[in-house]
Design a protein around this motif. Structure first.
Motif, mmCIF file in Angstrom:
data_model
loop_
_atom_site.group_PDB
_atom_site.id
_atom_site.type_symbol
_atom_site.label_atom_id
_atom_site.label_comp_id
_atom_site.label_asym_id
_atom_site.label_seq_id
_atom_site.Cartn_x
_atom_site.Cartn_y
_atom_site.Cartn_z
ATOM 1 N N ALA A 170 -11.498 5.970 4.111
ATOM 2 C CA ALA A 170 -12.864 6.143 3.616
ATOM 3 C C ALA A 170 -13.874 5.745 4.685
ATOM 4 N N LEU A 171 -13.601 4.635 5.386
ATOM 5 C CA LEU A 171 -14.518 4.180 6.431
ATOM 6 C C LEU A 171 -14.598 5.204 7.559
ATOM 7 N N ALA A 172 -13.442 5.729 7.977
ATOM 8 C CA ALA A 172 -13.440 6.736 9.041
ATOM 9 C C ALA A 172 -14.210 7.976 8.623
ATOM 10 N N THR A 173 -14.067 8.393 7.367
ATOM 11 C CA THR A 173 -14.821 9.547 6.867
ATOM 12 C C THR A 173 -16.321 9.273 6.932
ATOM 13 N N GLY A 174 -16.719 8.067 6.530
ATOM 14 C CA GLY A 174 -18.128 7.702 6.601
ATOM 15 C C GLY A 174 -18.658 7.706 8.028
ATOM 16 N N VAL A 175 -17.848 7.233 8.973
ATOM 17 C CA VAL A 175 -18.260 7.241 10.383
ATOM 18 C C VAL A 175 -18.456 8.664 10.876
ATOM 19 N N LEU A 176 -17.548 9.569 10.505
ATOM 20 C CA LEU A 176 -17.697 10.971 10.918
ATOM 21 C C LEU A 176 -19.005 11.555 10.390
ATOM 22 N N ALA A 177 -19.318 11.253 9.129
ATOM 23 C CA ALA A 177 -20.582 11.737 8.564
ATOM 24 C C ALA A 177 -21.767 11.138 9.306
ATOM 25 N N ALA A 178 -21.687 9.854 9.656
ATOM 26 C CA ALA A 178 -22.785 9.196 10.364
ATOM 27 C C ALA A 178 -22.964 9.768 11.765
ATOM 28 N N ARG A 187 -30.442 8.747 14.929
ATOM 29 C CA ARG A 187 -30.323 7.372 14.440
ATOM 30 C C ARG A 187 -28.889 7.065 14.013
ATOM 31 N N GLY A 188 -28.499 5.831 14.243
ATOM 32 C CA GLY A 188 -27.214 5.367 13.767
ATOM 33 C C GLY A 188 -27.278 5.023 12.289
ATOM 34 N N ALA A 189 -26.225 4.405 11.784
ATOM 35 C CA ALA A 189 -26.176 4.067 10.362
ATOM 36 C C ALA A 189 -25.228 2.892 10.180
ATOM 37 N N HIS A 190 -25.317 2.274 9.022
ATOM 38 C CA HIS A 190 -24.353 1.238 8.635
ATOM 39 C C HIS A 190 -23.456 1.823 7.563
ATOM 40 N N VAL A 191 -22.200 2.043 7.904
ATOM 41 C CA VAL A 191 -21.211 2.593 6.982
ATOM 42 C C VAL A 191 -20.422 1.417 6.404
ATOM 43 N N GLU A 192 -20.402 1.307 5.097
ATOM 44 C CA GLU A 192 -19.695 0.206 4.439
ATOM 45 C C GLU A 192 -18.701 0.750 3.413
ATOM 46 N N THR A 193 -17.589 0.076 3.303
ATOM 47 C CA THR A 193 -16.699 0.279 2.174
ATOM 48 C C THR A 193 -16.007 -1.040 1.890
#
Length: 405
Positions: A170-178, A187-193
């Protein structure tokens, strides 16, 4: 195969599974991953074969730099690394990132394009936010163990760290979206799970049954609560098989296959709710019909009738499976001692290709000196930092040096 993330640098400050596994996925997609470890290394390195398996499974093709982040000099090195990075992955104990000044809020003020990715045990906002997270606690506390195991037995954990691995993906998926969003916004983002969210999300279908029926899932062993036969096990002469035939069409086909057309009209088995209520009697009849068969005989017959089934296999059998071999999901690398290490790779291909690993997990700090040189540190400074134990930079024998990247 270089991969779609070629040119992306990931700093992996993770321990054990959740953080390193997420970074491993990004590395398998082509990112350069620097494993930033303490001078002792990832804590998994110190818990025997199980820990060594974690290290080897989730740290392929990474480089390792060892830093004492409690020392201002170590934090200075990390700060310089952050200026070269696209993603930082961490699964620190609650509060640790803030104490070190590398929490997402602090870092993004200075590095607005940086993507900060973090895994916690129980989320960052609830009353349990400061609890350290362990896979087994998440399995226990969020319904998974309650619904797993024999009906008359004790709760069972899933046989692998499912919360850790699900959270990592899930975290890796969020990073890809970011990363994709950063291409548009800059802009960067804070991806949390969290392990909590991973376990809850993975049980979406089971949760849906709970909402629709108003009945909480209960342990049933093999088989599904509201369908029969569904994921039910039959023990044969040389092992076991699992089968599902709960639709009306498949139930008829199964009854005809085993020479029991009378079961179609039997009121105990006439429809799916009846079969669920009378599962023991249904399974007794099926086990009698398959008595004396081998797994291969039963599987061949069931497949010929279009019925979903599978042999229950050991790891030894899985390792010898032809379909596994053809999938190329297993990757082989050689570690520093010359030992061949085989482990599963990323679970998908791109245009039919899967990135081939070239190196096993690195030793602690194996690449510290090289990374520091890339950051502009002269050899004298590297020697000084090493002597003062600000960094860990072991001296490898010439035949042990990693190939240039």
């Amino acid at each position: 195969m270089t991969g779609p993330l070629t040119g992306i640098r990931v700093l992996d400050l993770g321990q054990y599974i959740a953080g390193p596994c997420a970074a491993q996925v990004l590395g398998d997609l082509g990112a350069e991953v620097l494993k930033v470890e303490s001078l002792r290394g990832d804590q998994a390195r110190h818990i025997g074969p199980f820990g060594e398996a974690m290290v080897q499974a989730y740290n392929r093709d990474k480089r390792s730099i060892a830093l004492d982040l409690r020392d201002p000099g170590g934090r200075h090195v990390l700060h310089r690394l952050l200026g070269t990075a696209d993603v930082l992955v961490q699964n620190f104990r609650p509060g640790s990132a803030e104490q070190l000044g590398i929490d997402a809020e602090t870092l993004r003020r200075e590095f607005p394009r940086l993507i900060c990715a973090s895994v916690t045990g129980f989320g960052s906002r609830g009353p349990s936010r400061e609890r350290p997270g362990l896979d087994i606690a998440a399995q226990a506390e969020y319904g998974l163990m309650h619904a797993t195991g024999a009906a008359d037995g004790e709760p069972q954990r899933v046989g692998f760290p499912v919360a850790d691995v699900t959270a990592a993906n899930a975290l890796a998926t969020g990073v890809l979206a970011a990363l994709f969003e950063r291409e548009r916004s800059g802009r960067g983002a804070h991806v949390e799970t969290s392990l909590l969210e991973a376990v809850i999300s993975a049980q979406a279908a089971t949760w849906g049954e709970y909402v629709l029926t108003g009945t909480a899932p209960r342990r049933k062993g093999n088989g599904q609560v509201n369908a029969a036969p569904a994921a039910d096990v039959l023990v044969l002469t040389d092992g076991a098989i699992v089968l599902s035939a709960y639709t009306a069409e498949k139930w008829v086909a199964l009854c005809e296959l085993v020479g029991r057309p009378d079961m179609v009209e039997d009121p105990r088995f006439a429809d799916n709710p009846a079969r669920v209520r009378n599962r023991p009697e249904m399974l007794a009849a099926l086990r009698s019909a398959f008595a004396g068969m081998t797994r291969e005989q039963a599987i061949t017959a069931l497949r010929s009738a279009g019925i979903v089934c599978g042999a229950v296999r050991s790891f030894d059998e899985v390792a010898a499976d032809a379909d596994v071999a053809c999938s190329n999901v297993m990757v082989d690398v050689t570690d520093r001692s010359g030992r061949r290490v085989t482990s599963p790779g990323t679970a998908f291909t791109l245009d039919g290709l899967r990135r081939t690993a070239s190196a096993a997990a690195p030793a602690v700090g194996a690449d510290t000196a090289d990374v520091l040189r890339e950051l502009g540190y002269p050899d004298e400074a590297i020697s000084d930092l090493t002597t003062r134990r600000v960094v860990g930079a072991p001296t490898a024998r010439p035949d042990e040096r990693r190939a240039p990247r």
